[in-house]
Design a protein around this motif. Sequence first.
Motif, PDB file in Angstrom:
ATOM      1  N   ASP A  23      -1.354  -8.696   7.215  1.00 54.61           N
ATOM      2  CA  ASP A  23      -0.902  -8.319   5.880  1.00 54.61           C
ATOM      3  C   ASP A  23      -1.828  -7.211   5.396  1.00 54.61           C
ATOM      4  OD1 ASP A  23      -0.375  -8.032   3.238  1.00 54.61           O
ATOM      5  OD2 ASP A  23      -0.798 -10.114   2.675  1.00 54.61           O
ATOM      6  N   LYS A  24      -1.299  -5.981   5.373  1.00 54.51           N
ATOM      7  CA  LYS A  24      -2.163  -4.831   5.048  1.00 54.51           C
ATOM      8  C   LYS A  24      -2.496  -4.735   3.556  1.00 54.51           C
ATOM      9  CE  LYS A  24      -2.206  -0.945   7.644  1.00 54.51           C
ATOM     10  NZ  LYS A  24      -1.857   0.160   8.580  1.00 54.51           N
ATOM     11  N   ASN A  25      -1.908  -5.628   2.751  1.00 53.81           N
ATOM     12  CA  ASN A  25      -2.273  -5.622   1.325  1.00 53.81           C
ATOM     13  C   ASN A  25      -3.452  -6.533   1.032  1.00 53.81           C
ATOM     14  OD1 ASN A  25      -0.236  -3.795   0.528  1.00 53.81           O
ATOM     15  ND2 ASN A  25       1.254  -5.458   0.765  1.00 53.81           N
ATOM     16  N   GLY A  60      -9.124  -3.826  11.071  1.00 53.46           N
ATOM     17  CA  GLY A  60      -9.832  -2.587  11.403  1.00 53.46           C
ATOM     18  C   GLY A  60      -9.945  -1.595  10.262  1.00 53.46           C
ATOM     19  N   HIS A  61      -8.812  -1.341   9.578  1.00 52.31           N
ATOM     20  CA  HIS A  61      -8.802  -0.230   8.613  1.00 52.31           C
ATOM     21  C   HIS A  61      -9.771  -0.398   7.439  1.00 52.31           C
ATOM     22  CE1 HIS A  61      -5.699   2.072  10.656  1.00 52.31           C
ATOM     23  NE2 HIS A  61      -4.958   0.982  10.760  1.00 52.31           N
ATOM     24  N   PRO A  62      -9.722  -1.539   6.709  1.00 56.80           N
ATOM     25  CA  PRO A  62     -10.626  -1.649   5.557  1.00 56.80           C
ATOM     26  C   PRO A  62     -12.110  -1.622   5.957  1.00 56.80           C
ATOM     27  CG  PRO A  62      -8.960  -3.393   5.529  1.00 56.80           C
ATOM     28  CD  PRO A  62      -8.851  -2.718   6.846  1.00 56.80           C
ATOM     29  N   GLY A 160      -4.718   3.160  17.659  1.00 53.90           N
ATOM     30  CA  GLY A 160      -3.795   2.618  18.655  1.00 53.90           C
ATOM     31  C   GLY A 160      -2.707   3.634  18.976  1.00 53.90           C
ATOM     32  N   ASP A 161      -2.307   4.409  17.963  1.00 60.03           N
ATOM     33  CA  ASP A 161      -1.242   5.404  18.168  1.00 60.03           C
ATOM     34  C   ASP A 161      -1.669   6.472  19.186  1.00 60.03           C
ATOM     35  OD1 ASP A 161       0.295   4.099  16.189  1.00 60.03           O
ATOM     36  OD2 ASP A 161      -0.644   5.278  14.599  1.00 60.03           O
ATOM     37  N   GLN A 162      -2.934   6.921  19.108  1.00 61.21           N
ATOM     38  CA  GLN A 162      -3.404   7.911  20.090  1.00 61.21           C
ATOM     39  C   GLN A 162      -3.464   7.297  21.495  1.00 61.21           C
ATOM     40  OE1 GLN A 162      -7.248  10.686  21.226  1.00 61.21           O
ATOM     41  NE2 GLN A 162      -7.061  10.110  19.094  1.00 61.21           N
ATOM     42  N   CYS A 220      -4.158   0.634   3.227  1.00 59.37           N
ATOM     43  CA  CYS A 220      -5.338   1.261   3.826  1.00 59.37           C
ATOM     44  C   CYS A 220      -5.084   1.561   5.306  1.00 59.37           C
ATOM     45  CB  CYS A 220      -6.526   0.314   3.679  1.00 59.37           C
ATOM     46  SG  CYS A 220      -7.992   0.863   4.541  1.00 59.37           S
ATOM     47  N   ASP A 221      -5.122   2.837   5.675  1.00 57.55           N
ATOM     48  CA  ASP A 221      -4.900   3.220   7.070  1.00 57.55           C
ATOM     49  C   ASP A 221      -5.741   4.470   7.352  1.00 57.55           C
ATOM     50  OD1 ASP A 221      -2.407   2.718   9.336  1.00 57.55           O
ATOM     51  OD2 ASP A 221      -3.574   4.556   9.442  1.00 57.55           O
ATOM     52  N   VAL A 222      -6.845   4.280   8.064  1.00 55.71           N
ATOM     53  CA  VAL A 222      -7.773   5.405   8.267  1.00 55.71           C
ATOM     54  C   VAL A 222      -7.267   6.388   9.315  1.00 55.71           C
ATOM     55  CG1 VAL A 222      -9.824   4.120   7.501  1.00 55.71           C
ATOM     56  CG2 VAL A 222      -9.240   4.140   9.934  1.00 55.71           C
ATOM     57  N   THR A 223      -6.141   6.073   9.966  1.00 60.31           N
ATOM     58  CA  THR A 223      -5.648   6.983  11.003  1.00 60.31           C
ATOM     59  C   THR A 223      -4.332   7.661  10.610  1.00 60.31           C
ATOM     60  OG1 THR A 223      -4.802   5.049  12.190  1.00 60.31           O
ATOM     61  CG2 THR A 223      -6.900   5.949  12.932  1.00 60.31           C
ATOM     62  N   GLY A 224      -4.079   7.768   9.306  1.00 63.38           N
ATOM     63  CA  GLY A 224      -3.008   8.640   8.828  1.00 63.38           C
ATOM     64  C   GLY A 224      -1.627   8.034   8.703  1.00 63.38           C
ATOM     65  N   GLY A 225      -1.494   6.717   8.816  1.00 60.14           N
ATOM     66  CA  GLY A 225      -0.197   6.063   8.595  1.00 60.14           C
ATOM     67  C   GLY A 225       0.912   6.649   9.453  1.00 60.14           C
ATOM     68  N   MET A 226       2.093   6.759   8.870  1.00 61.11           N
ATOM     69  CA  MET A 226       3.275   7.199   9.624  1.00 61.11           C
ATOM     70  C   MET A 226       3.140   8.663  10.082  1.00 61.11           C
ATOM     71  SD  MET A 226       5.989   6.149  10.954  1.00 61.11           S
ATOM     72  CE  MET A 226       6.718   4.657  10.322  1.00 61.11           C
ATOM     73  N   GLY A 228       0.307  10.266  10.792  1.00 58.99           N
ATOM     74  CA  GLY A 228      -0.625  10.271  11.933  1.00 58.99           C
ATOM     75  C   GLY A 228       0.070   9.790  13.198  1.00 58.99           C
ATOM     76  N   LYS A 229       0.909   8.770  13.036  1.00 57.77           N
ATOM     77  CA  LYS A 229       1.634   8.197  14.177  1.00 57.77           C
ATOM     78  C   LYS A 229       2.539   9.250  14.806  1.00 57.77           C
ATOM     79  CE  LYS A 229       3.220   4.067  13.122  1.00 57.77           C
ATOM     80  NZ  LYS A 229       2.030   3.370  13.635  1.00 57.77           N
ATOM     81  N   MET A 230       3.313   9.932  13.969  1.00 52.63           N
ATOM     82  CA  MET A 230       4.270  10.919  14.487  1.00 52.63           C
ATOM     83  C   MET A 230       3.537  12.085  15.146  1.00 52.63           C
ATOM     84  SD  MET A 230       7.154   9.750  14.234  1.00 52.63           S
ATOM     85  CE  MET A 230       6.791   8.048  14.144  1.00 52.63           C
TER      86      MET A 230
END
Length: 271
Positions: A23-25, A60-62, A160-162, A220-226, A228-230
């Motif tokens: 739960d990212k909230n 991880g993110h927070p 994880g996306d990279q 909270c997403d330190v790797t750019g959310g959607m 960053g994923k794309m």
Amino acid sequence: MRASELNQRKPVILKVGGSVITDKNNELAPQTQVMNRLAEEIQKANVKNLVIVHGGGSFGHPTAQKYAIKDGLKDDKQILGFAETHHVMTVLNGLFMDALVWHNIPAVSITPSSCMTTEMGRIKFFDETILKMLLRMGFLPVLYGDTILDEKLGFTILSGDQIVSHIARKFDAERIIIGVDVDGLYDADPKVAENAKMYSHLTLQELKKLQDKLGEPTACDVTGGMLGKMTELVPAIEQGIPVTIVNGTKQDYIYKALSGEKVEGTIIERE
Ligand SMILES: Nc1ncnc2c1ncn2[C@@H]1O[C@H](COP(=O)(O)OP(=O)(O)OP(=O)(O)O)[C@@H](O)[C@H]1O
Ligand SMILES: [Mg+2]
């Protein structure tokens, strides 16, 4: 079919979003019921040569954000922060591995920070020996977004996306499946824009035109959310690897995507 034949198949890469298994909230909030359901779906789909990568979610993110790990080593206080961020990721990974293994899946965890380095945040070194051997032997390797030693920054965060995009390209994957907590890719963040429209199919050209419309992450997403994923996935799509984005919080969506059944979501292909 003999094991040797099975292993000649191209791998399928599944990203299980941190937005799905946590739960990212909230902070450090695992969704263990979701993990168990996904394990059932993965077991049922029984895809050969599957590699799973999961995200950091509310583990991880927070923690990474609290100690500014992504910015690199600037202050000694971050040293403990690096250890803590890596540790919470191993805890999340352990919970997910629990679900997989207790559903009779021969899943084996690979810790990215122990077999990869980056340079300015990009994967520089990755010893694939173990991953290849695990696949050849019929195991299901599981990697995850992690803290990572960086040859210029000291350390940083590797998403994880990279990892998904890197492995898909290196191993010439058959396809990539991305599980998130929304139904697919929209013309705006569906959690912010009520009238956001979902795309069911996009070509690479269409995706590139759309990239500046993708919202900044709300959670909270330190790797750019959607976005960053794309950005990470573009080089894999350029290489001809199709990407399917599905809602992993909905029953059987990941199962259907894994089994190649028709399912609501977004398919992105080179052309
Ligand atoms: N154009 C868009 N279409 C779809 N989702 C979007 C868009 N823009 C922003 N988002 C947001 O992106 C989120 C998914 O990305 P996010 O990085 O938060 O999840 P994740 O990658 O699964 O998590 P983790 O990084 O922990 O693995 C969705 O919850 C959604 O609100
Ligand atoms: Mg993310």
